[in-house]
Design an enzyme around this catalytic site. Structure first.
Site, PDB file in Angstrom:
ATOM      1  N   ASP A 138       0.837  -1.205   0.000  1.00 11.39           N
ATOM      2  CA  ASP A 138       0.000   0.000   0.000  1.00 11.39           C
ATOM      3  C   ASP A 138       0.868   1.248   0.000  1.00 11.39           C
ATOM      4  OD1 ASP A 138      -2.733   1.391   2.034  1.00 11.39           O
ATOM      5  OD2 ASP A 138      -2.338   1.433  -0.130  1.00 11.39           O
ATOM      6  N   LYS A 140       2.184   4.653  -0.972  1.00 15.09           N
ATOM      7  CA  LYS A 140       1.642   5.851  -1.626  1.00 15.09           C
ATOM      8  C   LYS A 140       2.101   7.043  -0.796  1.00 15.09           C
ATOM      9  CE  LYS A 140      -2.763   4.986   0.728  1.00 15.09           C
ATOM     10  NZ  LYS A 140      -4.223   4.797   0.543  1.00 15.09           N
ATOM     11  N   ASN A 143       1.318   7.283   2.844  1.00 19.00           N
ATOM     12  CA  ASN A 143       1.912   6.329   3.802  1.00 19.00           C
ATOM     13  C   ASN A 143       3.411   6.524   3.944  1.00 19.00           C
ATOM     14  OD1 ASN A 143      -0.452   5.106   4.454  1.00 19.00           O
ATOM     15  ND2 ASN A 143      -0.282   3.511   2.891  1.00 19.00           N
ATOM     16  N   ASP A 160       1.860   2.440   8.118  1.00 21.29           N
ATOM     17  CA  ASP A 160       0.625   1.743   7.737  1.00 21.29           C
ATOM     18  C   ASP A 160       0.859   0.413   7.019  1.00 21.29           C
ATOM     19  OD1 ASP A 160      -2.617   2.792   6.414  1.00 21.29           O
ATOM     20  OD2 ASP A 160      -1.883   0.915   7.292  1.00 21.29           O
ATOM     21  N   THR A 179      -4.558   1.103  -3.421  1.00 20.65           N
ATOM     22  CA  THR A 179      -5.152   2.346  -3.924  1.00 20.65           C
ATOM     23  C   THR A 179      -4.966   2.411  -5.436  1.00 20.65           C
ATOM     24  OG1 THR A 179      -4.517   3.334  -1.822  1.00 20.65           O
ATOM     25  CG2 THR A 179      -5.131   4.857  -3.593  1.00 20.65           C
TER      26      THR A 179
END
Ligand SMILES: Cc1ccnnc1
Length: 294
Positions: A138, A140, A143, A160, A179
């Site tokens: 994840d 991005k 994060n 995260d 995402t």
């Protein structure tokens, strides 16, 4: 794994909200004995398996195990875990420089030298995780946190690990979470995943750091996913005219459809954009950043 059954408020004074996400809420928490402040991540744990609210307990335990397994200066550290009837509270290192996402938003885009400084640290943390067969899944700008806003060389911290996964040798893992803007083609195609999926996200993040544009974003999630599968990205001259060819080469070696052909984190750290091999290459990069934007 049983976490501390005591009430977190007996040990920490819970303060303002720092952030919130799919998991729950993060608040500043100051240790009553020492006054040291941390980040308390409150995660609702669902009561029964069929409830839709909160997270199932196993995914919380996985996030805790992964955080305990990766101790690195570019990865947020986990200090303690409390649990009550309905929630689990992670006591994490407090990272107070905000998200890389907001840092880019303020500056619109970065100088190549700034982007390289951030990318080196992101790759160091990611390379460490991948060396332990752990993928983040994840990655991005939301994060990726900065240790502090003020210093000229803020430290990067990956946070995260709610979607992170530990790969047992030979085990196949598929997942469609993540995402849209940052997910790799194999995630969309429900193919077996690997740490290479994180490297695709690094390619997207680098593209955004240097241009402020998101390479595959469409007007809807469906359009974004179509753009990723179709690999419809380019370096728009209006945004990339002063970007060095090495920076574009770096991105092109990550936004590769076949995950086996993508650079690994280790290979990225040896790429001439990050680690100039000759002074000429460094001059070329610096020249492009001097006549750069703001
Ligand atoms: C939002 C956040 C998460 C972890 N540590 N500090 C802040």
């Amino acid at each position: 794994a049983v976490f501390k059954p005591e009430n977190v408020e007996d040990f920490y004074e819970i303060m303002e909200v720092l952030g919130s996400g799919h998991f729950g809420q993060v608040r500043r928490a100051c240790e009553r004995t020492s006054g040291t402040c941390w980040a308390a991540k409150f995660m609702k744990v669902r009561k029964s398996a069929c409830s839709r609210l909160g997270m199932d307990r196993s995914s919380v335990e996985r996030e805790v195990e992964i955080l305990q397994a990766v101790q690195h200066q570019n990865i947020v550290t986990l200090k303690d875990v409390f649990e009550s009837r309905a929630e689990v509270v992670l006591i994490l290192e407090l990272v107070s420089g905000g998200e890389l996402f907001d840092f880019i938003a303020e500056k619109e885009n970065l100088l190549e030298t700034e982007a390289i400084e951030f990318m080196k640290q992101i790759l160091a943390g990611l390379g460490f995780m991948h060396s332990k067969n752990i993928a983040h899944f994840d990655l991005k700008p939301e994060n990726i946190m900065l240790s502090d806003k003020v210093s000229s060389h803020p430290n990067i911290k990956l946070i995260d690990f709610g979607l992170a996964h530990f790969f047992n040798p030979g085990e196949e893992y598929r997942s469609t979470s993540g995402t849209p803007q940052y997910i790799a083609p194999e995630v969309i195609n429900c193919e077996p995943l690997s740490t290479a999926a994180d490297m695709w996200s690094i390619g997207v993040i680098t593209y955004i750091l240097l241009s402020g544009l998101s390479p595959f974003q469409g007007d809807s999630n469906e359009e974004t996913l179509r753009n990723i599968i179709a690999m419809t990205y380019d370096f728009d001259e209006r945004y990339f005219s002063t970007t060095s060819s090495m920076a574009k080469d770096f991105i092109q070696k990550l936004l590769v459809k076949n995950h086996n052909d993508r650079m690994t984190a280790e290979e990225c750290l040896l790429h001439p954009w990050i680690k100039p091999l000759t002074r000429k290459q460094a001059a070329n990069r610096n020249r492009s950043s001097i006549n750069m934007k703001t």
